[in-house]
Write a protein that holds these residues in place. Structure first.
Motif, PDB file in Angstrom:
ATOM      1  N   MET A 142      22.649  35.558  75.290  1.00 33.12           N
ATOM      2  CA  MET A 142      23.110  35.247  76.656  1.00 33.12           C
ATOM      3  C   MET A 142      21.922  35.167  77.603  1.00 33.12           C
ATOM      4  N   ASN A 143      21.065  36.186  77.491  1.00 30.82           N
ATOM      5  CA  ASN A 143      19.914  36.230  78.365  1.00 30.82           C
ATOM      6  C   ASN A 143      18.974  35.053  78.113  1.00 30.82           C
ATOM      7  N   GLN A 144      18.879  34.645  76.830  1.00 31.66           N
ATOM      8  CA  GLN A 144      18.016  33.514  76.489  1.00 31.66           C
ATOM      9  C   GLN A 144      18.561  32.224  77.087  1.00 31.66           C
ATOM     10  N   ASP A 145      19.897  32.111  77.139  1.00 38.73           N
ATOM     11  CA  ASP A 145      20.505  30.934  77.760  1.00 38.73           C
ATOM     12  C   ASP A 145      20.083  30.826  79.220  1.00 38.73           C
ATOM     13  N   ILE A 146      20.063  31.973  79.903  1.00 35.07           N
ATOM     14  CA  ILE A 146      19.724  31.966  81.330  1.00 35.07           C
ATOM     15  C   ILE A 146      18.265  31.585  81.524  1.00 35.07           C
ATOM     16  N   GLU A 147      17.386  32.167  80.696  1.00 41.23           N
ATOM     17  CA  GLU A 147      15.961  31.820  80.789  1.00 41.23           C
ATOM     18  C   GLU A 147      15.762  30.326  80.515  1.00 41.23           C
ATOM     19  N   ALA A 148      16.509  29.791  79.531  1.00 38.29           N
ATOM     20  CA  ALA A 148      16.390  28.373  79.195  1.00 38.29           C
ATOM     21  C   ALA A 148      16.857  27.506  80.361  1.00 38.29           C
ATOM     22  N   ARG A 149      17.936  27.927  81.022  1.00 45.01           N
ATOM     23  CA  ARG A 149      18.481  27.178  82.170  1.00 45.01           C
ATOM     24  C   ARG A 149      17.483  27.174  83.326  1.00 45.01           C
ATOM     25  N   LYS A 150      16.838  28.342  83.559  1.00 46.88           N
ATOM     26  CA  LYS A 150      15.844  28.442  84.633  1.00 46.88           C
ATOM     27  C   LYS A 150      14.674  27.503  84.341  1.00 46.88           C
ATOM     28  N   GLN A 151      14.232  27.496  83.091  1.00 50.65           N
ATOM     29  CA  GLN A 151      13.103  26.651  82.702  1.00 50.65           C
ATOM     30  C   GLN A 151      13.460  25.184  82.847  1.00 50.65           C
ATOM     31  N   GLU A 152      14.713  24.873  82.502  1.00 52.15           N
ATOM     32  CA  GLU A 152      15.175  23.494  82.611  1.00 52.15           C
ATOM     33  C   GLU A 152      15.125  23.010  84.060  1.00 52.15           C
ATOM     34  N   LEU A 153      15.564  23.888  84.987  1.00 50.02           N
ATOM     35  CA  LEU A 153      15.542  23.525  86.407  1.00 50.02           C
ATOM     36  C   LEU A 153      14.103  23.317  86.881  1.00 50.02           C
ATOM     37  N   LEU A 154      13.197  24.209  86.449  1.00 49.80           N
ATOM     38  CA  LEU A 154      11.796  24.068  86.855  1.00 49.80           C
ATOM     39  C   LEU A 154      11.226  22.752  86.322  1.00 49.80           C
ATOM     40  N   ASN A 155      11.609  22.378  85.102  1.00 45.59           N
ATOM     41  CA  ASN A 155      11.119  21.130  84.517  1.00 45.59           C
ATOM     42  C   ASN A 155      11.648  19.915  85.279  1.00 45.59           C
ATOM     43  N   GLN A 156      12.844  20.062  85.901  1.00 43.41           N
ATOM     44  CA  GLN A 156      13.417  18.952  86.664  1.00 43.41           C
ATOM     45  C   GLN A 156      12.788  18.810  88.041  1.00 43.41           C
ATOM     46  N   GLY A 157      11.848  19.677  88.387  1.00 44.49           N
ATOM     47  CA  GLY A 157      11.165  19.578  89.670  1.00 44.49           C
ATOM     48  C   GLY A 157      11.659  20.553  90.725  1.00 44.49           C
ATOM     49  N   TYR A 158      12.586  21.440  90.353  1.00 45.10           N
ATOM     50  CA  TYR A 158      13.058  22.441  91.297  1.00 45.10           C
ATOM     51  C   TYR A 158      11.982  23.499  91.516  1.00 45.10           C
ATOM     52  N   THR A 159      11.935  24.054  92.735  1.00 46.14           N
ATOM     53  CA  THR A 159      11.044  25.196  92.971  1.00 46.14           C
ATOM     54  C   THR A 159      11.879  26.458  93.057  1.00 46.14           C
ATOM     55  N   GLU A 160      11.297  27.550  92.619  1.00 42.37           N
ATOM     56  CA  GLU A 160      12.036  28.811  92.594  1.00 42.37           C
ATOM     57  C   GLU A 160      12.053  29.419  93.991  1.00 42.37           C
ATOM     58  N   VAL A 161      13.236  29.737  94.513  1.00 42.28           N
ATOM     59  CA  VAL A 161      13.359  30.363  95.824  1.00 42.28           C
ATOM     60  C   VAL A 161      13.469  31.870  95.660  1.00 42.28           C
ATOM     61  N   TYR A 162      14.247  32.279  94.701  1.00 45.07           N
ATOM     62  CA  TYR A 162      14.451  33.717  94.516  1.00 45.07           C
ATOM     63  C   TYR A 162      14.852  34.005  93.081  1.00 45.07           C
ATOM     64  N   THR A 163      14.273  35.027  92.514  1.00 48.09           N
ATOM     65  CA  THR A 163      14.755  35.540  91.235  1.00 48.09           C
ATOM     66  C   THR A 163      14.474  37.026  91.198  1.00 48.09           C
ATOM     67  N   LYS A 164      15.205  37.752  90.382  1.00 43.52           N
ATOM     68  CA  LYS A 164      15.078  39.221  90.330  1.00 43.52           C
ATOM     69  C   LYS A 164      13.648  39.612  89.948  1.00 43.52           C
ATOM     70  N   THR A 165      13.114  40.591  90.661  1.00 37.79           N
ATOM     71  CA  THR A 165      11.744  41.021  90.393  1.00 37.79           C
ATOM     72  C   THR A 165      11.645  41.736  89.048  1.00 37.79           C
ATOM     73  N   LYS A 166      10.445  41.641  88.443  1.00 34.91           N
ATOM     74  CA  LYS A 166      10.231  42.275  87.133  1.00 34.91           C
ATOM     75  C   LYS A 166      10.105  43.795  87.245  1.00 34.91           C
TER      76      LYS A 166
END
Lengths: 282, 72
Positions: A1-25
């Motif tokens: 499940m978690n890998q799906d989310i990471e893959a989705r985030k990467q996909e958005l970044l590849n489409q040219g989206y910029t990250e506005v907010y994500t949970k801190t490490k």
């Protein structure tokens, strides 16, 4: 499940989206045990974001209390100490004195800081220890089942005051933040809340300032965060946030009380408790 | 210049508190009819009005929302 989310985030970044907010490490991936909608989760996130932004993850020690946030050490990826009930400021004093260059903060609730730990709180503030205290106030003992706390409002229902808190029996709500702002050892005292995006941003700025103040070594920084306790108040999270705005904020006005060692003008720290009719709780 | 946003929700960690619904200025989030492993109705996006303002992520107690935006 978690890998799906990471893959989705990467996909958005590849489409040219910029990250506005994500949970801190700095926060771990553990699911928090807090009730849905609890302000503790938001406050944890803000503290973790400030630690991340300041780049002090390997040089900060937190002290967790007894109360709802007793398991805070499971959620922060930093060093943590667990204190006896109410004794977090005393333990934080020891940690700070032994490691003067380490950032130290306590994270406490109102039952811990304002009831059992009043002596430790007041003396740590009066000594002016260079620590940061985060105080989450929800007006109730949340973990043990919603009993009356010192911060419970007049007329507010709780498990031990089923007809509402009465002044003649239970006394007045304790405004510990105003109380400690009058002590010379405190350098920065503020009250914030976390129910709306704007309030969250202000609260984060206050926590950031409280951590930055530790570098100045001029005294203690104290941040009170007003939070809902939707389980204890027996409301939905959204209703509880509204109830907090309508009823808690007149008694606990939001804003800075002491900045850079000076009381803010037009803040009446000695004013009497507001006895205004509360909205229906249950 | 407008922005188009996308949010990614960690549905397994979402507790369905609905605080983000109240914070969203364009009403693009709703509770799902389905539940996650813990039995909570998690949140999901229901339309493409998202502007990437991150208000939902700001109020989310569990930090389950990641926000992305792009110029359009």
């Amino acid at each position: 499940m978690n890998q799906d989310i990471e893959a989705r985030k990467q996909e958005l970044l590849n489409q040219g989206y910029t990250e506005v907010y994500t949970k801190t490490k700095v926060l771990t991936d553990a699911v928090m045990h807090y009730c849905p909608g609890c302000g503790h989760g938001t406050t944890h996130r803000l503290v973790a974001e400030v630690i991340d932004e300041m780049g002090i993850q390997d040089n900060v020690v937190g002290v967790s209390p007894v109360g709802c946030s007793v398991l805070a050490y499971n959620y922060f990826d930093i060093d943590f100490q667990e204190a006896a009930h109410g004794r977090a400021p005393a333990l934080a004093t020891a940690v700070k004195r032994l490691n003067p260059d380490t950032f130290v903060f306590t994270y406490q609730g109102d039952g811990d800081l304002a009831a059992i730990g009043t002596a430790e709180t007041i003396h740590a503030c009066n000594r002016g220890e260079n620590i940061t205290m985060i105080f989450v106030n929800n007006g109730i003992y949340g973990m043990t089942g919603g009993q009356m706390a010192p911060t419970t409002l007049i007329g507010m229902k709780s498990a031990t005051t089923p007809y509402g808190r009465r002044v003649d029996i239970n006394g007045y709500p304790l405004r510990i933040t105003e109380l400690i702002s009058t002590l010379p050892g405190t350098y920065y005292v503020t009250r914030q809340s976390v129910q709306t995006p704007a309030a969250v941003r202000k609260a984060k700025a206050a926590i950031r300032k409280a951590f930055e103040n530790q570098k100045l070594k001029k005294g203690l920084s104290f941040v009170e965060i007003l939070s809902n306790c939707n389980s204890g108040w027996k409301m939905t999270p959204v209703q509880a946030n509204k109830w907090m705005e309508d009823n808690m904020m007149p008694n606990y006005p939001v804003g800075d009380i002491k900045v850079d060692g000076k009381l803010v003008e037009n803040v009446d720290v000695a004013r009497l408790a507001v006895d205004h009719p509360l909205s229906v709780m249950q | 210049m407008a922005f188009k946003g996308q949010i990614v929700i960690d549905t397994e960690r979402c507790k369905g508190c609905a605080v983000c619904l109240a914070a969203c200025p364009v009403q693009c989030i709703a509770l799902s009819k389905n539940v996650n492993g813990k039995g909570y109705n998690y949140t999901e996006t229901v339309n493409d009005k998202c502007i990437g303002c991150a208000s939902c992520a700001m109020v989310c107690p569990d930090g389950v929302i990641s926000v992305y935006k792009i110029k359009c």
